[in-house]
Design an enzyme around this catalytic site. Sequence first.
Site, PDB file in Angstrom:
ATOM      1  CG  HIS A 105      36.465  34.070  38.083  1.00 53.06           C
ATOM      2  ND1 HIS A 105      36.727  33.005  37.459  1.00 53.06           N
ATOM      3  CD2 HIS A 105      35.997  34.649  37.079  1.00 53.06           C
ATOM      4  CE1 HIS A 105      36.065  32.962  36.099  1.00 53.06           C
ATOM      5  NE2 HIS A 105      35.805  33.893  35.910  1.00 53.06           N
ATOM      6  CD  GLN A 185      38.050  42.923  37.126  1.00 53.92           C
ATOM      7  OE1 GLN A 185      37.812  42.198  36.344  1.00 53.92           O
ATOM      8  NE2 GLN A 185      37.793  44.235  36.879  1.00 53.92           N
ATOM      9  CE  LYS A 208      39.486  39.954  33.754  1.00 53.03           C
ATOM     10  NZ  LYS A 208      38.527  39.861  34.578  1.00 53.03           N
TER      11      LYS A 208
HETATM   12  N1  PMP Z   1      39.767  35.572  38.177  1.00 54.59           N
HETATM   13  C1  PMP Z   1      39.027  36.624  37.933  1.00 54.59           C
HETATM   14  C2  PMP Z   1      38.941  37.718  39.095  1.00 54.59           C
HETATM   15  C3  PMP Z   1      38.449  36.986  36.528  1.00 54.59           C
HETATM   16  O1  PMP Z   1      37.691  38.128  36.787  1.00 54.59           O
HETATM   17  C4  PMP Z   1      38.632  36.048  35.641  1.00 54.59           C
HETATM   18  C5  PMP Z   1      38.122  36.437  34.327  1.00 54.59           C
HETATM   19  N2  PMP Z   1      36.783  36.786  34.196  1.00 54.59           N
HETATM   20  C6  PMP Z   1      39.256  35.191  35.648  1.00 54.59           C
HETATM   21  C7  PMP Z   1      39.905  34.595  37.026  1.00 54.59           C
HETATM   22  C8  PMP Z   1      39.477  33.725  34.731  1.00 54.59           C
HETATM   23  O2  PMP Z   1      40.270  34.529  33.679  1.00 54.59           O
HETATM   24  P1  PMP Z   1      40.166  33.575  32.212  1.00 54.59           P
HETATM   25  O3  PMP Z   1      38.803  33.310  31.873  1.00 54.59           O
HETATM   26  O4  PMP Z   1      40.713  34.402  31.308  1.00 54.59           O
HETATM   27  O5  PMP Z   1      40.878  32.208  32.458  1.00 54.59           O
END
Ligand code: PMP
Length: 390
Positions: A105, A185, A208
Amino acid sequence: MDKDNKVYLDNAATAPIAPNVISVIENYYKDCKVNVHRGMYNSAQLVTDQFELVRSKMAKFINAPEPENIVFTSGATDSLNMVAFGFATKLLNPGDHILTTVLEHHSNFVCWQQVANQTGASLDIVHLDNNGYLDQSELSKLLKNHPKIVAISMMSNVLGTVQPIKSISKTVHDAGGYIVVDAAQAIPHLPVDVQDLDVDFLAFSGHKLYGPTGIGVLYGKLDLLTQMNPVRFGGEMIDNVTETETTFQPAPIKFEAGTPNIAGVLGLGAAIDYLSKQDFDNLISKERRLVCYLFSELEKIPNAKLYGPKEAYAHTSVISFNIANYHPHDVATILDNYGVEVRAGHHCAMPLMQELHTESVVRVSLSFLNTEEDIDQLIFGLKKVADILS
Ligand code: PMP
């Protein structure tokens, strides 16, 4: 956890809120909105105790040795940036290696790219193999560069594939490096035991994990949190301030500058209470059954291209696909008209999109709250998509 009869299949963006979270937040704001760690009066002490109890519950949830291993942050992104700019920048010199993967991500990719630019370290990237898994032989090869930092997600938010964190951590430590794990995740879908995995840092978000938005966690080994610099400065985190210098509180408080997200922490505590009462293994098995059903139904859709491994179970809870040359945004919009909510786009993983030779994909992400009927409705919607777009 009702969503107006919509079939919600975007759990990787955020999961529904667990029962009790809202009432805990409401009670805090209605009955006892005081600040933590400061007041001498009874209610301030009470809320401070509740706040610190969530730190202990969270430590237990991920099997951290001590509550002090848990830093409250605003989310996974915040946690990862704190490690990147409070720990890694101090450690890295020109010629050093940072290792990450093409699956990350953006929140576990862009900060390392920035750190590499700032420090002169090189950013080594592991790609996918021909079967859609992370290429283990490229990973082993790049680990021989003795990366000082390995930043890797435990589970991909696009393909749902899971990385062998325990064995990677051993190799990283044997070579004298540190492993930073993005568990955003993974945490709602896998048991995460930081001592068993032997990770140095682990980051995730409360939203999440069936909790509120705006709250997250950074786990760190205590000696590393002690070495790590705060990246935000202000009230609460200090020990002593003079006109010329400041000393800081020990971890984790030195990382929690200013008034924290008290309602968020208490709400996250309620989500942990809810999850701790569930039979987690049973929930995980349910998700595995659902993802296998989803995979087999998607495979039957004419001209559907499913990304990643051919093995359904490897996707854990997430499957991404495209159909014919239909634009993923059109697919998602039409599905919404049939009551099915999915995400379309690059899912904050543009390097992975480049690796998959596409700009965007449709992503279906499940939670244990979904049912086979939800998947049937998705498939019904996808048949309508084909009628409309073909
Ligand atoms: N890493 C992964 C694998 C994610 O799926 C996400 C959220 N989609 C994030 C990091 C970032 O999370 P956040 O936007 O809640 O900081």
